[in-house]
Design an enzyme around this catalytic site. Structure first.
Site, PDB file in Angstrom:
ATOM      1  CE  LYS A 310      -3.920   2.016   2.499  1.00 35.77           C
ATOM      2  NZ  LYS A 310      -3.561   3.398   2.278  1.00 35.77           N
ATOM      3  CD  GLU A 381      -1.454   6.216  -3.403  1.00 36.71           C
ATOM      4  OE1 GLU A 381      -2.554   6.026  -3.926  1.00 36.71           O
ATOM      5  OE2 GLU A 381      -1.309   6.742  -2.294  1.00 36.71           O
ATOM      6  CE  LYS A 485      -5.861  -3.653  -4.299  1.00 36.91           C
ATOM      7  NZ  LYS A 485      -5.364  -2.891  -5.440  1.00 36.91           N
TER       8      LYS A 485
HETATM    9  P1  ATP Z   1     -10.340   6.402   3.000  1.00 38.29           P
HETATM   10  O1  ATP Z   1      -9.767   7.043   4.218  1.00 38.29           O
HETATM   11  O2  ATP Z   1     -11.545   7.047   2.485  1.00 38.29           O
HETATM   12  O3  ATP Z   1     -10.425   4.931   3.086  1.00 38.29           O
HETATM   13  P2  ATP Z   1      -7.919   7.102   1.901  1.00 38.29           P
HETATM   14  O4  ATP Z   1      -7.739   7.938   0.702  1.00 38.29           O
HETATM   15  O5  ATP Z   1      -7.601   7.699   3.209  1.00 38.29           O
HETATM   16  O6  ATP Z   1      -9.319   6.577   1.864  1.00 38.29           O
HETATM   17  P3  ATP Z   1      -6.813   4.648   2.603  1.00 38.29           P
HETATM   18  O7  ATP Z   1      -8.033   4.181   3.262  1.00 38.29           O
HETATM   19  O8  ATP Z   1      -5.657   4.961   3.463  1.00 38.29           O
HETATM   20  O9  ATP Z   1      -7.100   5.862   1.683  1.00 38.29           O
HETATM   21  O10 ATP Z   1      -6.407   3.513   1.542  1.00 38.29           O
HETATM   22  C1  ATP Z   1      -6.812   3.448   0.257  1.00 38.29           C
HETATM   23  C2  ATP Z   1      -5.830   4.237  -0.587  1.00 38.29           C
HETATM   24  O11 ATP Z   1      -4.571   3.595  -0.650  1.00 38.29           O
HETATM   25  C3  ATP Z   1      -6.245   4.311  -2.027  1.00 38.29           C
HETATM   26  O12 ATP Z   1      -7.159   5.366  -2.205  1.00 38.29           O
HETATM   27  C4  ATP Z   1      -4.942   4.552  -2.766  1.00 38.29           C
HETATM   28  O13 ATP Z   1      -4.713   5.933  -2.879  1.00 38.29           O
HETATM   29  C5  ATP Z   1      -3.892   3.980  -1.831  1.00 38.29           C
HETATM   30  N1  ATP Z   1      -3.172   2.811  -2.353  1.00 38.29           N
HETATM   31  C6  ATP Z   1      -1.830   2.630  -2.274  1.00 38.29           C
HETATM   32  N2  ATP Z   1      -1.456   1.445  -2.766  1.00 38.29           N
HETATM   33  C7  ATP Z   1      -2.589   0.821  -3.189  1.00 38.29           C
HETATM   34  C8  ATP Z   1      -2.846  -0.433  -3.802  1.00 38.29           C
HETATM   35  N3  ATP Z   1      -1.875  -1.316  -4.048  1.00 38.29           N
HETATM   36  N4  ATP Z   1      -4.133  -0.720  -4.101  1.00 38.29           N
HETATM   37  C9  ATP Z   1      -5.136   0.148  -3.850  1.00 38.29           C
HETATM   38  N5  ATP Z   1      -4.959   1.362  -3.260  1.00 38.29           N
HETATM   39  C10 ATP Z   1      -3.681   1.704  -2.940  1.00 38.29           C
END
Ligand code: ATP
Length: 683
Positions: A310, A381, A485
């Site tokens: 991530k 990302e 996933k």
């Molecule tokens: P929210 O808080 O609404 O869930 P966020 O934008 O804060 O969303 P996170 O919950 O921290 O995000 O995690 C999802 C985010 O991680 C995605 O929106 C994307 O930007 C990021 N990301 C990084 N690597 C990956 C990956 N391998 N697959 C999917 N998302 C990824």
């Protein structure tokens, strides 16, 4: 169906077929919606009105729907309302011939600028009857106001608002009507009130965007069926219409695109005629938080899944069509970048156009797109990249990049694109294909280029120890943790705009109580003590309740800020100071709980917390079932909150929802009572 409400006198006898929809008619419907909290009644009012529009003036369906969801255009067009309070007060004063001081006094007393506007207009003697407002006219007027820029913008915006307000009726029910007091909330239909609330960015009708979508689907189905001479549609037909519109909207979140096609081909043929298209950003799929690898294993037991790094950067949806491709590029966004290979855009998590922030990515794009790859939509990302050490840099580095009008030659912080999904390839939407297949297509269609383009690192492992090792490796590589996933079957399809069970996130520092960090809106601040006297020392934060359109306070925060950021925040937030809380802020009314200053809702911050507790001081999820019994009258609040970063990519309405806060609290409680997670967290 001759009347809006289906029986009784037609309230708009002058509205003849082909006439522009009277704005007064829409406001009357708004007022009816405002008077009830029952979702089905709201839906019925909304759908009946849309049927009337379809029957009499279908060409106004688009502006009607847009005004119902309080948007002027699709998100990616970047046309936004949310006019500041001082500008609105000036405009109300100038339109109604009242001094700013009087308007401010009224605002202090009434607390809702919409009602202040209605009151000011109703006390104004009218010399002549202005031409009635129409839905299309109001929509156009609002677009003009929202898009004014450059020198003298303030004055021109005020002029635009005055034009609308001076034609607005204060009290559509007529003076002296029984039960009507337009200076009170829910006090009756008023054009002036709804215009001002629309300009402010909050209609507060209790009308969710989703309800408008369902109402639109219902209205279309009923309209089509009755036009064919049948009396009422079957439940199946209504259900089908709704599911078609929902799925099309999740891929093309733009009524500007959908409504003309739906009117031309009918709702049942919408799917075939309205498809995912490069140039129009989809709402991204989101992940559910988990607290541990064991929780992941429990959830995905017996299924094939995959674990990916991530990355800690900014979400980027990259759209591209090659010059020689038969695929069309939707030219809805003005800054689509052209290069020798084709045309492209980068969109944020929020569907905002980021092409001017990342011209370096678009310039390099031809080097990593394979020859046969002619059109695509990638989910990625962007991450700051250390060119010397050849590795990922922390998120803070990415934040130092300019957001707009970046010139390639000035770029100091280099970024690498990490692609993790592909949603469209060579003319075909891939969202319904299993993830395993999408990933294969992704790897087959692009070429990694060091420091510029890479595929997200992954491993299809399923043992706890293996996952733990990969999690540790991801952290060592400056990532935030893992995304887990589903790989196969229908549940591994890409679900636009959904926080899905089929994507789980595991972060390194999840604490046992609170799983994820929260994204909260800054509503107020307290002056600092000691070293911080010249800045704000602490802030009042809130989550968002979309069903009531209110910001519900959840904590005060004073930890995690550097002196530099406190200084920046002090000067930037100064622009948004308001005299009193907005009517859509929900906070304790006890005098000692009040912040020193209040702000317009603009900033979203990511915040971490040790755990959640109940407190009479805050209002988060206070109306939720969880606060019955011992929790009566209390809201959920964060204990020991710590500031992590500003979230420029989220709008205040995208902050953590009250429901999510309630869910987190419930989960924490059930874990602490050793019962394991009680409810599934479908937020
Ligand atoms: P929210 O808080 O609404 O869930 P966020 O934008 O804060 O969303 P996170 O919950 O921290 O995000 O995690 C999802 C985010 O991680 C995605 O929106 C994307 O930007 C990021 N990301 C990084 N690597 C990956 C990956 N391998 N697959 C999917 N998302 C990824």
């Amino acid at each position: 169906q001759s009347t809006i409400q289906g029986s009784g006198k037609d309230p708009y006898p002058d509205w003849k077929s082909g006439d522009p929809v009277p704005y007064a008619a829409l406001c009357t419907t708004f007022s009816k919606i405002e008077m009830t909290t029952k979702r089905l009644e709201i839906l019925a009012h909304c759908s009946l009105f849309l049927r009337q529009v379809l029957r009499l003036t279908p060409e106004d369906l688009l502006p009607t729907v847009l005004l119902m969801i309080n948007k002027l255009a699709a998100d990616y067009a970047g046309i936004e309302l949310g006019i500041g309070e001082s500008l609105l007060m000036k405009a109300i004063g100038e339109t109604t011939g009242r001094s700013l001081g009087v308007i401010k006094n009224d605002q202090n007393e009434i607390g809702d600028l919409g009602l202040v506007a209605a009151k000011s207009r109703s006390n104004q003697p009218t010399m002549f009857k202005p031409k009635p407002l129409t839905v299309r006219g109001v929509h156009e007027g609002l677009i003009n106001i929202a898009t004014i820029e450059g020198q003298g913008a303030q004055g021109r915006k005020i002029a635009g608002i005055k034009k609308l307000l001076s034609a607005a009726d204060a009290n559509l029910a007529g003076k002296g009507s029984k039960g009507v007091d337009i200076t009170k909330d829910k006090g009756g239909p008023s054009e002036a009130k709804y215009i001002v609330r629309t300009l402010e960015g909050k209609l507060r009708l209790g009308l969710a965007d989703k309800t408008v979508l369902v109402a639109l689907a219902q209205a279309m189905v009923i309209h089509e069926i009755t036009q064919k001479g049948n009396k009422v549609p079957s439940t199946e037909q209504l259900g089908k219409g709704e599911s078609v519109l929902k799925s099309v909207y999740s891929e093309i979140p733009s009524y500007e695109v959908i409504i003309p096609i739906m009117l031309k081909h009918g709702i049942f043929n919408l799917r075939e005629n309205c498809k995912l298209q490069p140039g129009i950003p989809l709402k991204p799929m989101l992940a559910k938080p988990t607290k541990s690898i064991t929780e992941v294993l429990d959830r995905f037991e017996g299924k094939d899944f995959t674990c990916e790094y991530k990355y800690d950067g900014e979400r980027a949806q990259i759209h591209f069509v090659a010059h020689n491709s038969p695929q069309e590029y939707a030219t809805t966004v003005p800054s689509a970048g052209k290069n020798e290979r084709g045309i492209s855009n980068i969109f944020s998590r929020n569907s905002e156009d980021l092409s001017k922030k990342y011209p370096d990515i678009l310039a390099k794009l031809p080097t990593w797109v394979k020859e046969g790859t002619q059109s695509f939509v990638l989910d990625c990302e962007t991450v700051a990249w250390d060119v010397v050490e050849k590795k990922v840099l922390p998120f803070q580095q990415l934040m130092t990049r300019k957001r707009k009008d970046v010139k390639v030659e000035d770029v100091k912080v280099k970024v690498c694109v990490f692609a993790f999904d592909i949603l469209f390839l060579n003319g075909e939407a891939l969202v319904n294909k299993p993830f395993r297949e999408r990933r294969e297509l992704l790897h087959a269609s692009f070429i990694p280029v060091e420091g510029e383009f890479a595929f997200a690192t992954y491993s299809n492992i399923n043992e706890l120890e293996q996952i733990q090792t990969l999690l540790d490796e991801s952290i060592a590589a400056s990532c935030e943790g893992l995304m887990v996933k589903m790989l196969d079957g229908p549940s591994s399809s890409y679900e636009p705009s959904r926080r899905s069970q089929n994507w789980l996130k595991v972060k390194k520092d999840y604490l046992s109580g609170v799983g994820d960090s929260l994204d909260l809106v800054v509503l107020g601040a307290y002056y600092g003590k000691g070293k911080r006297t010249s800045w704000y020392g602490a802030f009042l934060l809130a989550c968002y309740n979309p069903s009531t359109e209110t910001f519900e306070t959840v904590c005060n925060i004073g930890t995690g800020f550097s002196e530099a950021i406190l200084e920046t925040l002090h000067s930037e937030l100064a622009e948004h100071v308001i005299d009193r809380p907005k009517p859509f802020y929900s906070h304790s009314t006890v005098p000692k709980d009040q912040p020193d200053v209040w702000f317009e809702p603009r900033e979203v911050w990511e915040v971490k917390s040790a755990d959640l507790t109940l407190s009479p001081r805050y209002r988060a999820a206070a109306d939720d079932v969880l606060t019955s019994g011992e929790g009566t009258g209390k809201g959920v609040s964060l204990r020991f909150p710590r500031f992590i970063r500003r979230r420029d990519d989220k709008k205040p309405e995208e902050a953590t929802s009250s429901r999510m806060v309630a869910e987190m609290y419930r989960k924490q409680e059930s874990v602490s009572k050793n019962k394991g997670p009680a409810v599934d967290d479908e937020f």
